[in-house]
Design a protein around this motif. Structure first.
Motif, short mmCIF file in Angstrom:
data_model
loop_
_atom_site.label_atom_id
_atom_site.label_comp_id
_atom_site.label_asym_id
_atom_site.label_seq_id
_atom_site.Cartn_x
_atom_site.Cartn_y
_atom_site.Cartn_z
N ILE A 45 0.80 -1.23 0.00
CA ILE A 45 0.00 0.00 0.00
C ILE A 45 0.83 1.29 0.00
O ILE A 45 0.33 2.34 -0.33
N SER A 46 2.10 1.21 0.36
CA SER A 46 2.95 2.41 0.30
C SER A 46 4.42 2.02 0.22
O SER A 46 4.88 1.13 0.94
N SER A 47 5.15 2.73 -0.64
CA SER A 47 6.59 2.46 -0.75
C SER A 47 7.40 3.53 -0.02
O SER A 47 8.63 3.56 -0.13
N HIS A 48 6.72 4.44 0.67
CA HIS A 48 7.46 5.42 1.48
C HIS A 48 8.05 4.71 2.69
O HIS A 48 7.40 3.83 3.27
N CYS A 49 9.28 5.09 3.06
CA CYS A 49 9.87 4.48 4.25
C CYS A 49 10.81 5.46 4.93
O CYS A 49 11.64 6.10 4.29
N ALA A 50 10.66 5.54 6.24
CA ALA A 50 11.48 6.46 7.03
C ALA A 50 12.78 5.82 7.48
O ALA A 50 13.63 6.47 8.08
N ARG A 72 -7.25 5.28 -0.28
CA ARG A 72 -8.24 4.41 0.32
C ARG A 72 -9.11 3.74 -0.75
O ARG A 72 -9.40 2.55 -0.69
N GLU A 73 -9.50 4.53 -1.77
CA GLU A 73 -10.36 3.99 -2.83
C GLU A 73 -9.63 2.92 -3.63
O GLU A 73 -10.21 1.89 -3.98
N GLU A 74 -8.35 3.17 -3.91
CA GLU A 74 -7.57 2.16 -4.65
C GLU A 74 -7.46 0.88 -3.84
O GLU A 74 -7.58 -0.23 -4.37
N ILE A 75 -7.25 1.03 -2.54
CA ILE A 75 -7.13 -0.15 -1.69
C ILE A 75 -8.45 -0.93 -1.67
O ILE A 75 -8.46 -2.16 -1.84
N LEU A 76 -9.55 -0.21 -1.50
CA LEU A 76 -10.84 -0.90 -1.43
C LEU A 76 -11.17 -1.61 -2.74
O LEU A 76 -11.75 -2.70 -2.74
N MET A 105 -5.13 4.19 9.54
CA MET A 105 -5.09 2.72 9.41
C MET A 105 -6.25 2.08 10.16
O MET A 105 -6.88 1.14 9.67
N ALA A 106 -6.54 2.59 11.37
CA ALA A 106 -7.63 2.00 12.16
C ALA A 106 -8.95 2.11 11.40
O ALA A 106 -9.74 1.16 11.36
N GLY A 107 -9.16 3.28 10.77
CA GLY A 107 -10.39 3.47 9.99
C GLY A 107 -10.47 2.49 8.83
O GLY A 107 -11.51 1.87 8.57
N LEU A 108 -9.34 2.31 8.14
CA LEU A 108 -9.30 1.38 7.01
C LEU A 108 -9.59 -0.05 7.48
O LEU A 108 -10.39 -0.78 6.86
#
Ligand code: 5AD
Length: 354
Positions: A45-50, A72-76, A105-108
């Motif tokens: 879902i994400s390629s960002h990384c700290a 969110r729409e793409e994930i759903l 994340m909790a909402g998803l």
């Protein structure tokens, strides 16, 4: 099985002894988890990384990588595809992306749990206790966090701490996950530069001692845009080679030591042995495959390592190939969630023994 037996098996070269090992692992697999191969739909879902892990293409310092974050729409939309293909589990994976905050994340997770019967597995890296608690509360079922190596010195060399904090402690996080009631998965890379056979033997013994529900092992694959990218395997004779054979040995030993655990055939294994990796993995202890349902336009941007297998196959296409393979090896695709049998006694089996 003692440490020295694990160790001598890792060093085994005799074809007869290895044939015996594969046979034994397959028999334990059949007895403990049966013929089902559980399918998990993977979404990156994400390629960002700290973080700055020395081996990983997603590390923050890799400026050559295009970063994306699915909406969110793409994930759903992908979830519909995964559920529609008959899957019982979605795996949400990402780098350590601060934008995927606790509430988002909790909402998803709540949305997924209230609109489908999918088990939700998270693989979002090292997260705070508060985040892990909130996501469990929101309905997340499982969490994957490889400890990569149990050797503190090697671990520290390849995992620079987050800015402004001390060394990370993935074992502590794993115990926390189990205490929260997550079905908990971990694992290691095989053949990290500097990894000795002793270290890998200790890793495998630790899988058992932690009582993990899932154990994923894959070969280390050098990524050219990382500090370990050009690393020739260290020249000590004791360096573990990052080969498919060594991964098969680790999978077979894991099956024998942790009979009821779920063992995936990893994408990294399929990458270094595109022809036979998956099939042999299923015959040598494995019972889970995680076809990638990430939209194709994002695939190249989730390059943890180069030339990831099946990078060109859509989720539906890899699903078709995987189901064919499962038939060919005389097994069956699991239906339902595919919880680890170890879960039936409740989480944290090892500390609950009466
Ligand atoms: N080669 C193989 N596996 C890798 N991973 C990260 N980088 C590499 C690499 N270069 C694995 C780690 C991580 C998982 C998501 O991918 O074990 O936990």
């Amino acid at each position: 099985m003692h440490h020295r037996d694990i160790l001598s098996t890792l060093r085994e070269t005799s074809p007869e002894a290895l044939a015996d090992l594969w046979k034994r692992a397959d028999a334990v697999r059949r007895e403990a988890v049966g013929p089902d191969v559980h399918l998990r739909g993977l979404l990156e879902i994400s390629s960002h990384c700290a973080r700055s892990c020395l081996y990983c293409g997603l590390r923050a310092e890799n400026k050559g990588l295009t970063r994306y974050r699915m909406t969110r729409e793409e994930i759903l939309a992908c979830l519909k595809e995964i559920a529609g293909a008959g899957y019982g589990t979605v795996v949400l994976q990402s780098g350590e992306d601060p934008a995927l905050n606790i509430d988002w994340m909790a909402g998803l997770i709540q949305d997924i749990k209230s609109s489908s019967r999918l088990a939700v597995t998270l693989s979002l890296g090292e997260q705070s206790d508060a985040a892990l608690e909130a996501w469990r509360e929101a309905g997340a079922d499982r969490y994957l966090l490889r400890f990569e190596t149990s050797h503190a010195g090697l671990y520290g060399r390849i995992h620079p701490p987050r800015k402004g904090s001390g060394a990370s402690d993935r074992l502590r996080i794993l115990r926390k996950l189990m205490a929260l009631g997550y079905e908990t998965g971990s694992g290691v890379m095989v053949g990290i530069p500097g990894q000795t056979h002793e270290m890998l033997a200790a890793d495998i013994a630790l899988f058992r001692d932690l009582g993990l529900h899932m154990v994923g092992v894959g070969p280390f694959i050098p990524h050219p845009d990382t500090p370990l990218g050009g690393a020739p395997a260290s020249d000590t004779a004791d360096q573990v080679p990052p080969t498919d054979l060594m991964v098969f040995k680790a999978m077979a030993l894991t099956r024998i030591l942790c009979p009821g655990t779920n063992i995936p055939v990893t994408t990294a294994l399929s990458t270094i042995n595109q022809e036979k990796g998956r099939e042999l993995g299923l015959r040598r202890g494995g019972n889970v495959i995680m076809p990638n349902f990430t939209p194709l336009k994002f695939r190249a941007s989730y390059a943890i390592y180069p030339e990831k297998a099946c990078i060109r196959d859509s989720g539906i296409e890899s699903d078709r190939k995987v189901r064919e393979l499962i038939k060919r090896v005389g097994r069956q695709a699991g239906t339902g969630r595919g919880d680890a049998p170890a879960m039936k006694d409740g989480p944290n089996r090892n500390s609950n023994q009466r």
